[in-house]
Motif scaffolding. Structure first.
Motif, short mmCIF file in Angstrom:
data_model
loop_
_atom_site.label_atom_id
_atom_site.label_comp_id
_atom_site.label_asym_id
_atom_site.label_seq_id
_atom_site.Cartn_x
_atom_site.Cartn_y
_atom_site.Cartn_z
N HIS A 1 0.82 -1.22 0.00
CA HIS A 1 0.00 0.00 0.00
C HIS A 1 0.85 1.27 0.00
N LEU A 2 0.14 2.40 -0.07
CA LEU A 2 0.75 3.72 0.07
C LEU A 2 -0.21 4.59 0.86
N SER A 3 0.29 5.24 1.90
CA SER A 3 -0.54 6.14 2.71
C SER A 3 -0.06 7.57 2.55
N HIS A 4 -0.99 8.50 2.65
CA HIS A 4 -0.70 9.93 2.61
C HIS A 4 -1.33 10.56 3.84
N GLU A 5 -0.55 11.31 4.61
CA GLU A 5 -1.07 12.01 5.78
C GLU A 5 -0.44 13.39 5.87
N GLY A 6 -1.04 14.23 6.72
CA GLY A 6 -0.49 15.56 6.96
C GLY A 6 -0.95 16.59 5.94
N GLY A 7 -0.30 17.76 5.99
CA GLY A 7 -0.63 18.83 5.06
C GLY A 7 -2.09 19.23 5.18
N ASN A 8 -2.72 19.51 4.03
CA ASN A 8 -4.12 19.96 4.06
C ASN A 8 -5.09 18.84 4.42
N LEU A 9 -4.61 17.59 4.53
CA LEU A 9 -5.47 16.47 4.92
C LEU A 9 -5.83 16.54 6.40
N GLU A 10 -5.11 17.36 7.16
CA GLU A 10 -5.37 17.44 8.60
C GLU A 10 -6.70 18.11 8.91
N ASN A 11 -7.28 18.82 7.93
CA ASN A 11 -8.62 19.36 8.08
C ASN A 11 -9.58 18.42 7.36
N PRO A 12 -10.44 17.70 8.09
CA PRO A 12 -11.30 16.71 7.44
C PRO A 12 -12.33 17.31 6.49
N TRP A 13 -12.50 18.62 6.51
CA TRP A 13 -13.42 19.27 5.58
C TRP A 13 -12.78 19.47 4.21
N ASN A 14 -11.46 19.38 4.14
CA ASN A 14 -10.77 19.53 2.86
C ASN A 14 -10.88 18.24 2.06
N GLU A 15 -11.49 18.32 0.89
CA GLU A 15 -11.51 17.17 -0.01
C GLU A 15 -10.10 16.93 -0.52
N HIS A 16 -9.66 15.67 -0.50
CA HIS A 16 -8.29 15.43 -0.93
C HIS A 16 -8.16 15.60 -2.44
N ASP A 17 -6.98 15.98 -2.86
CA ASP A 17 -6.68 16.21 -4.27
C ASP A 17 -6.27 14.90 -4.93
N ASN A 18 -6.95 14.54 -6.01
CA ASN A 18 -6.65 13.27 -6.69
C ASN A 18 -5.23 13.21 -7.25
N SER A 19 -4.57 14.35 -7.33
CA SER A 19 -3.21 14.36 -7.89
C SER A 19 -2.20 13.70 -6.97
N ILE A 20 -2.59 13.40 -5.72
CA ILE A 20 -1.63 12.78 -4.80
C ILE A 20 -1.44 11.28 -5.09
N TYR A 21 -2.34 10.67 -5.87
CA TYR A 21 -2.25 9.23 -6.11
C TYR A 21 -0.93 8.86 -6.80
N MET A 22 -0.34 7.76 -6.35
CA MET A 22 0.92 7.30 -6.92
C MET A 22 0.86 5.84 -7.37
N MET A 23 -0.15 5.09 -6.90
CA MET A 23 -0.27 3.68 -7.27
C MET A 23 -1.41 3.44 -8.26
#
Length: 411
Positions: A183-205
């Motif tokens: 797997h691959l996990s992403h944490e921190g940054g703007n993800l720390e606010n649960p109201w922020n929709e994550h950006d699909n550009s972070i995907y790597m797998m």
């Protein structure tokens, strides 16, 4: 005076690069860097060179990718362990193996301590340290995030710049990532606010589901005693199989979750997890168990699966209870042999067909057509006995109501 040795769990990322230099500058330790290869897909020779250039006296690269799959992933897969219904434990079960290798190097080198880069707020500190205590309680543990005066990842960036340490992140790209072959996990940054929709550009797998192909992909997984052995009829080694399934799942946007989870230390955290191949294997394994396990075993195994997931998540891999649960799980897997066909389509992964020599599905019994093996009249007696407790209860209430009516008439 000879310097004391400390073994550092080293990834070459921001935290461990800073820790390596910090241990040397602040404590005068001789630092031995250990990078454990669990299939993260990085240039670990370059990571080794970076460790030496940063000040390590020695740097080990230990490839345990196949051991990770066969001894950690497969047992968890057979157990059906999923934490809080969604998380396939990608980081969790890698930590005990990494810690085990750190202990082995520490014993070989005569080190007095093991250092790691887990924060004082996370689960990994528990997973690393519980394993170290289980395998060698005499080793000292150093967790810089719990004792140094660097308060944030931004402070670590400043420390790295001050000491000329090359780092892979900036203050603008500050995600904390953990990757292995599962797997691959992403944490921190703007993800720390649960109201922020994550950006699909972070995907790597893989890709976002909406960008996956417009036609479904079908894949067939074959198992022997709960262990996957073939894809589309072709036998693969454990490593090659996961690479292939990661590619197939990734292309179809499978295995992406945006999760709020309950950490062991008492707080909630948010992470974006990519587990394409793992999702395919879990769905296939679950479908095959539905075909081959009886109702009572399946029901009890769900309880075991939940407890197993909690043990793995909490870092309690090397414990008597975990060993005991493994024995139960392995006994259930003796019949989990067969194949499952799955349909992958724009992020979904569903079993559409299954077959096994141990199948408990018998068409002769369940057919809606005429059969000669099942007497439907037998169901009447079964229902009478099955419903007897509620029948008696109903009769009792009826009798009480009649007696109450009689008493009212007398009054």
């Amino acid at each position: 005076m000879e310097k004391q040795k400390v073994v550092l769990a080293y990834s070459g990322g921001l935290d461990t690069s800073v820790i390596l230099k910090w241990l040397e500058v602040n404590y005068g330790y001789e630092v031995i860097a250990v990078c454990v290869d669990v299939g993260q897909g990085e240039d670990l020779i370059a990571v080794k060179k970076k460790a030496l250039a940063t000040g390590a006296s020695k740097a080990y690269v230990v490839d345990v990718t196949e051991e990770f799959i066969t001894d950690y992933i497969y047992p968890t897969l057979k157990a059906g362990a999923v934490y809080e219904d969604d998380y396939l434990l990608g980081t969790s079960f890698a930590r005990p193996l990494i810690a085990k290798k750190l202990v082995e190097v520490a014993e070989k080198e005569g080190a007095v301590a093991i250092a790691h880069g887990a924060t004082g707020k996370g689960n990994d500190q528990v997973r690393f340290e519980a394993t170290i205590k289980a395998l060698n309680p005499h080793l000292k543990i150093i967790a810089p995030w719990r004792i140094w005066d660097l308060k944030s990842r931004e402070d670590c960036v400043d420390f790295a710049v001050e000491h000329n340490i090359p780092i892979p992140v900036t203050k603008k790209d500050i995600y904390s990532r953990d990757r292995n072959i599962w797997h691959l996990s992403h944490e921190g940054g703007n993800l720390e606010n649960p109201w922020n929709e994550h950006d699909n550009s972070i995907y790597m797998m893989g890709v976002a589901p909406e960008k996956a192909p417009d036609t479904p992909t079908f894949v067939e997984i074959e198992f022997e005693k709960g262990v996957p052995v073939a894809v589309d009829g072709v036998k693969y080694s454990p490593i090659d199989m996961l690479h292939k399934l990661n590619q197939i799942g990734g292309v179809n946007g499978v295995g992406i979750i945006d999760l709020i989870e309950n950490r062991l230390v008492g707080m909630k955290s948010r992470g974006i997890y990519e587990t394409p191949g793992g999702t395919i294997l879990f769905q296939a394994h679950k479908a095959l168990e539905k075909l081959t396990l009886d109702r009572a075993t399946m029901s009890f195994k769900k309880t075991v699966s939940e407890k197993y997931a909690q043990l793995v998540y909490d870092g309690l891999w090397f414990t008597p209870l975990k060993d005991a649960l493994d024995q139960f799980v392995d006994s259930t897997q003796q019949v989990v042999t067969g194949k499952v066909k799955l349909k992958l389509y724009k992020g979904t992964c569903a079993a559409v067909a299954s077959a096994s020599p141990y199948s408990l599905y018998n068409e002769e019994f369940v057919t809606f057509g005429e059969d000669h093996v099942y007497n439907q009249k037998d169901a009447e007696g079964f229902i009478n006995l099955f419903a007897l407790p509620i029948t008696i209860r109903s009769l009792m209430h009826s009798q009480m109501q009649q007696e109450q009516k009689k008493e009212k008439k007398v009054i």
